[in-house]
Design a protein around this motif. Structure first.
Motif, PDB file in Angstrom:
ATOM      1  N   LEU A 124      58.168 -11.333 -12.722  1.00 42.86           N
ATOM      2  CA  LEU A 124      57.907 -11.239 -11.285  1.00 42.86           C
ATOM      3  C   LEU A 124      57.187 -12.488 -10.784  1.00 42.86           C
ATOM      4  CD1 LEU A 124      58.170  -9.660  -8.713  1.00 42.86           C
ATOM      5  CD2 LEU A 124      56.084  -8.409  -9.272  1.00 42.86           C
ATOM      6  N   ASN A 125      56.216 -12.951 -11.534  1.00 41.99           N
ATOM      7  CA  ASN A 125      55.534 -14.188 -11.151  1.00 41.99           C
ATOM      8  C   ASN A 125      56.516 -15.360 -11.113  1.00 41.99           C
ATOM      9  OD1 ASN A 125      53.053 -12.846 -11.065  1.00 41.99           O
ATOM     10  ND2 ASN A 125      52.645 -13.251 -13.239  1.00 41.99           N
ATOM     11  N   GLN A 126      57.488 -15.319 -11.970  1.00 41.12           N
ATOM     12  CA  GLN A 126      58.457 -16.403 -12.077  1.00 41.12           C
ATOM     13  C   GLN A 126      59.418 -16.433 -10.885  1.00 41.12           C
ATOM     14  OE1 GLN A 126      60.214 -16.558 -15.973  1.00 41.12           O
ATOM     15  NE2 GLN A 126      61.943 -17.793 -15.306  1.00 41.12           N
ATOM     16  N   VAL A 127      59.858 -15.262 -10.438  1.00 37.54           N
ATOM     17  CA  VAL A 127      60.880 -15.215  -9.382  1.00 37.54           C
ATOM     18  C   VAL A 127      60.304 -14.964  -7.991  1.00 37.54           C
ATOM     19  CG1 VAL A 127      62.595 -14.405 -11.026  1.00 37.54           C
ATOM     20  CG2 VAL A 127      61.352 -12.727  -9.631  1.00 37.54           C
ATOM     21  N   MET A 128      59.014 -14.644  -7.883  1.00 34.26           N
ATOM     22  CA  MET A 128      58.446 -14.264  -6.588  1.00 34.26           C
ATOM     23  C   MET A 128      58.626 -15.324  -5.500  1.00 34.26           C
ATOM     24  SD  MET A 128      57.208 -11.962  -4.751  1.00 34.26           S
ATOM     25  CE  MET A 128      56.455 -10.618  -5.654  1.00 34.26           C
ATOM     26  N   PRO A 129      58.423 -16.622  -5.771  1.00 35.49           N
ATOM     27  CA  PRO A 129      58.661 -17.611  -4.705  1.00 35.49           C
ATOM     28  C   PRO A 129      60.086 -17.552  -4.161  1.00 35.49           C
ATOM     29  CG  PRO A 129      57.424 -18.606  -6.501  1.00 35.49           C
ATOM     30  CD  PRO A 129      57.867 -17.255  -6.985  1.00 35.49           C
ATOM     31  N   ALA A 130      61.060 -17.399  -5.046  1.00 34.57           N
ATOM     32  CA  ALA A 130      62.451 -17.314  -4.601  1.00 34.57           C
ATOM     33  C   ALA A 130      62.717 -16.013  -3.861  1.00 34.57           C
ATOM     34  CB  ALA A 130      63.388 -17.431  -5.806  1.00 34.57           C
ATOM     35  N   HIS A 190      66.492  -6.279  -3.944  1.00 38.83           N
ATOM     36  CA  HIS A 190      67.108  -4.983  -3.683  1.00 38.83           C
ATOM     37  C   HIS A 190      66.074  -3.862  -3.738  1.00 38.83           C
ATOM     38  CE1 HIS A 190      71.258  -6.697  -5.048  1.00 38.83           C
ATOM     39  NE2 HIS A 190      71.020  -6.933  -3.780  1.00 38.83           N
ATOM     40  N   TYR A 191      65.166  -3.931  -4.704  1.00 38.51           N
ATOM     41  CA  TYR A 191      64.143  -2.894  -4.822  1.00 38.51           C
ATOM     42  C   TYR A 191      63.233  -2.908  -3.590  1.00 38.51           C
ATOM     43  CZ  TYR A 191      60.379   0.022  -6.527  1.00 38.51           C
ATOM     44  OH  TYR A 191      59.443   1.024  -6.653  1.00 38.51           O
ATOM     45  N   ILE A 192      62.825  -4.083  -3.163  1.00 38.52           N
ATOM     46  CA  ILE A 192      61.947  -4.193  -1.991  1.00 38.52           C
ATOM     47  C   ILE A 192      62.646  -3.693  -0.734  1.00 38.52           C
ATOM     48  CG2 ILE A 192      60.819  -5.853  -0.449  1.00 38.52           C
ATOM     49  CD1 ILE A 192      60.132  -7.498  -2.975  1.00 38.52           C
ATOM     50  N   LEU A 193      63.886  -4.092  -0.530  1.00 37.53           N
ATOM     51  CA  LEU A 193      64.620  -3.660   0.658  1.00 37.53           C
ATOM     52  C   LEU A 193      64.828  -2.146   0.655  1.00 37.53           C
ATOM     53  CD1 LEU A 193      67.338  -6.467   0.938  1.00 37.53           C
ATOM     54  CD2 LEU A 193      65.287  -6.178   2.356  1.00 37.53           C
ATOM     55  N   ASN A 194      65.108  -1.591  -0.491  1.00 42.84           N
ATOM     56  CA  ASN A 194      65.350  -0.152  -0.588  1.00 42.84           C
ATOM     57  C   ASN A 194      64.089   0.671  -0.383  1.00 42.84           C
ATOM     58  OD1 ASN A 194      68.094  -0.461  -1.092  1.00 42.84           O
ATOM     59  ND2 ASN A 194      67.842  -0.484  -3.321  1.00 42.84           N
ATOM     60  N   ASN A 195      62.926   0.051  -0.549  1.00 42.44           N
ATOM     61  CA  ASN A 195      61.668   0.801  -0.462  1.00 42.44           C
ATOM     62  C   ASN A 195      60.786   0.371   0.709  1.00 42.44           C
ATOM     63  OD1 ASN A 195      61.279   2.586  -3.117  1.00 42.44           O
ATOM     64  ND2 ASN A 195      62.358   0.725  -3.683  1.00 42.44           N
ATOM     65  N   SER A 196      61.316  -0.443   1.587  1.00 39.39           N
ATOM     66  CA  SER A 196      60.501  -0.948   2.693  1.00 39.39           C
ATOM     67  C   SER A 196      60.575  -0.084   3.953  1.00 39.39           C
ATOM     68  CB  SER A 196      60.908  -2.382   3.043  1.00 39.39           C
ATOM     69  OG  SER A 196      62.252  -2.420   3.489  1.00 39.39           O
ATOM     70  N   SER A 197      61.636   0.705   4.103  1.00 32.30           N
ATOM     71  CA  SER A 197      61.842   1.427   5.361  1.00 32.30           C
ATOM     72  C   SER A 197      60.785   2.498   5.620  1.00 32.30           C
ATOM     73  CB  SER A 197      63.233   2.066   5.383  1.00 32.30           C
ATOM     74  OG  SER A 197      63.385   2.983   4.316  1.00 32.30           O
ATOM     75  N   SER A 198      60.186   3.043   4.564  1.00 31.53           N
ATOM     76  CA  SER A 198      59.165   4.079   4.739  1.00 31.53           C
ATOM     77  C   SER A 198      57.844   3.504   5.238  1.00 31.53           C
ATOM     78  CB  SER A 198      58.920   4.810   3.423  1.00 31.53           C
ATOM     79  OG  SER A 198      58.283   3.964   2.485  1.00 31.53           O
ATOM     80  N   LYS A 199      57.694   2.204   5.164  1.00 33.18           N
ATOM     81  CA  LYS A 199      56.475   1.479   5.544  1.00 33.18           C
ATOM     82  C   LYS A 199      55.317   1.725   4.578  1.00 33.18           C
ATOM     83  CE  LYS A 199      58.107  -0.356   9.388  1.00 33.18           C
ATOM     84  NZ  LYS A 199      57.411  -0.269  10.656  1.00 33.18           N
ATOM     85  N   ILE A 200      55.529   2.515   3.532  1.00 30.07           N
ATOM     86  CA  ILE A 200      54.496   2.707   2.520  1.00 30.07           C
ATOM     87  C   ILE A 200      54.409   1.438   1.680  1.00 30.07           C
ATOM     88  CG2 ILE A 200      53.734   4.081   0.551  1.00 30.07           C
ATOM     89  CD1 ILE A 200      53.756   5.618   3.187  1.00 30.07           C
ATOM     90  N   HIS A 203      53.020  -3.510  -6.898  1.00 24.58           N
ATOM     91  CA  HIS A 203      53.408  -4.579  -7.822  1.00 24.58           C
ATOM     92  C   HIS A 203      53.899  -3.982  -9.147  1.00 24.58           C
ATOM     93  CE1 HIS A 203      52.912  -8.690  -9.611  1.00 24.58           C
ATOM     94  NE2 HIS A 203      52.682  -7.994 -10.701  1.00 24.58           N
ATOM     95  N   THR A 204      53.165  -2.986  -9.630  1.00 21.61           N
ATOM     96  CA  THR A 204      53.516  -2.384 -10.912  1.00 21.61           C
ATOM     97  C   THR A 204      54.864  -1.672 -10.849  1.00 21.61           C
ATOM     98  OG1 THR A 204      52.183  -0.441 -10.299  1.00 21.61           O
ATOM     99  CG2 THR A 204      51.140  -2.127 -11.689  1.00 21.61           C
ATOM    100  N   GLU A 205      55.181  -1.098  -9.693  1.00 16.61           N
ATOM    101  CA  GLU A 205      56.455  -0.388  -9.545  1.00 16.61           C
ATOM    102  C   GLU A 205      57.631  -1.372  -9.524  1.00 16.61           C
ATOM    103  OE1 GLU A 205      57.296   2.951  -9.439  1.00 16.61           O
ATOM    104  OE2 GLU A 205      55.275   3.169 -10.222  1.00 16.61           O
ATOM    105  N   ILE A 206      57.431  -2.525  -8.887  1.00 18.13           N
ATOM    106  CA  ILE A 206      58.481  -3.547  -8.889  1.00 18.13           C
ATOM    107  C   ILE A 206      58.773  -3.981 -10.322  1.00 18.13           C
ATOM    108  CG2 ILE A 206      59.133  -5.862  -8.130  1.00 18.13           C
ATOM    109  CD1 ILE A 206      57.349  -5.506  -5.702  1.00 18.13           C
ATOM    110  N   VAL A 207      57.702  -4.228 -11.062  1.00 18.58           N
ATOM    111  CA  VAL A 207      57.858  -4.661 -12.456  1.00 18.58           C
ATOM    112  C   VAL A 207      58.579  -3.593 -13.276  1.00 18.58           C
ATOM    113  CG1 VAL A 207      56.618  -5.221 -14.585  1.00 18.58           C
ATOM    114  CG2 VAL A 207      55.852  -6.183 -12.401  1.00 18.58           C
ATOM    115  N   ALA A 208      58.157  -2.339 -13.092  1.00 13.67           N
ATOM    116  CA  ALA A 208      58.727  -1.257 -13.892  1.00 13.67           C
ATOM    117  C   ALA A 208      60.172  -0.948 -13.515  1.00 13.67           C
ATOM    118  CB  ALA A 208      57.867   0.002 -13.736  1.00 13.67           C
ATOM    119  N   ARG A 209      60.461  -0.930 -12.214  1.00 13.15           N
ATOM    120  CA  ARG A 209      61.769  -0.470 -11.737  1.00 13.15           C
ATOM    121  C   ARG A 209      62.814  -1.581 -11.663  1.00 13.15           C
ATOM    122  NH1 ARG A 209      61.173   5.067 -12.088  1.00 13.15           N
ATOM    123  NH2 ARG A 209      59.201   5.703 -11.126  1.00 13.15           N
TER     124      ARG A 209
END
Length: 220
Positions: free
Chosen positions: A49-55, A20-30, A34-40
């Motif tokens: 994040l390392n644990q769930v990243m493959p999924a 959800h975080y990635i989808l919500n922040n991908s439209s700007s193309k910025i 990695h640190t923001e995903i972990v924090a938010r």
């Protein structure tokens, strides 16, 4: 619920939060940090994040048609960009502003590719002037803030890579090449084909570009 079921449920929740975080922040193309995903999305727990990243990557690709790419050679920590797994995307999927920006970007990328070397900002500005596109004037199709779009927005989105000149060269001169996102989203063969048709010349006549375009196609 036993321990394994609870752990599986937690992992699923963590995976969904990241998606959800990635989808919500991908439209700007910025690029997404990695640190923001972990924090938010994961309450500041990097191990999760390392644990769930493959999924996460699997779900993004299979469900949304998105490839999550790690940006190489970055000085800003680990970054990710989202790229469509489908090479051909209908222009109908973009609004008018997005279509005009992509058209301008295609012109800039085409010029850089056909030059075959990093292009100075002065040369790029002169090229656009020849098409009646001015950095400091509003264009009827491309709109205003053209200089900011090219020299700032496209750079932040990694469509263009901006570098300063060598110390022995003209002071503070800026040069542009294709950025990482352009390498992932655009086909140099398609660019060469478009330029060839525009100039009514066979693609093979542009020897260096032809070799590079076909080399990239073979790799991909």
């Amino acid at each position: 619920m036993d321990w394994e079921d609870e752990n599986l449920s937690d992992n699923r929740e963590h995976r969904n939060n990241v998606i959800h975080y990635i989808l919500n922040n991908s439209s700007s193309k910025i690029p997404i940090k990695h640190t923001e995903i972990v924090a938010r999305a994961l309450n500041g727990k990097p191990a999760l994040l390392n644990q769930v990243m493959p999924a996460v990557k699997e779900a993004l690709e299979n469900t949304y048609g998105i490839l999550l790419k790690t940006v190489p050679e970055t000085k800003s920590g680990k970054l990710y960009i989202c790229v469509s797994k489908f090479t051909a995307v209908s222009s109908n999927e973009y609004n008018e502003t997005q279509r005009s920006q992509l058209t301008l970007l295609f012109l800039v990328l085409s010029y850089i590719f056909m030059r075959g070397i990093p292009v100075s900002q002065d040369f790029l500005e002169e090229f656009l002037k020849g098409l009646h596109i001015y950095f400091d004037k509003t264009h009827p199709y491309f709109g205003s803030n053209i200089k900011k779009l090219i020299t700032d927005t496209f750079v932040k989105q990694l469509y263009l890579k901006k570098t300063k000149s060598d110390k022995d060269a003209i002071e503070n001169e800026l040069f542009y090449t294709w950025g990482y996102r352009s390498e992932e989203e655009f086909s140099k063969k398609d660019v060469l084909d478009a330029v060839s048709k525009l100039l009514n010349k066979p693609a093979k006549q542009f020897v260096l570009q032809y070799l590079q375009a076909n080399s990239d196609e073979a790799v991909n």
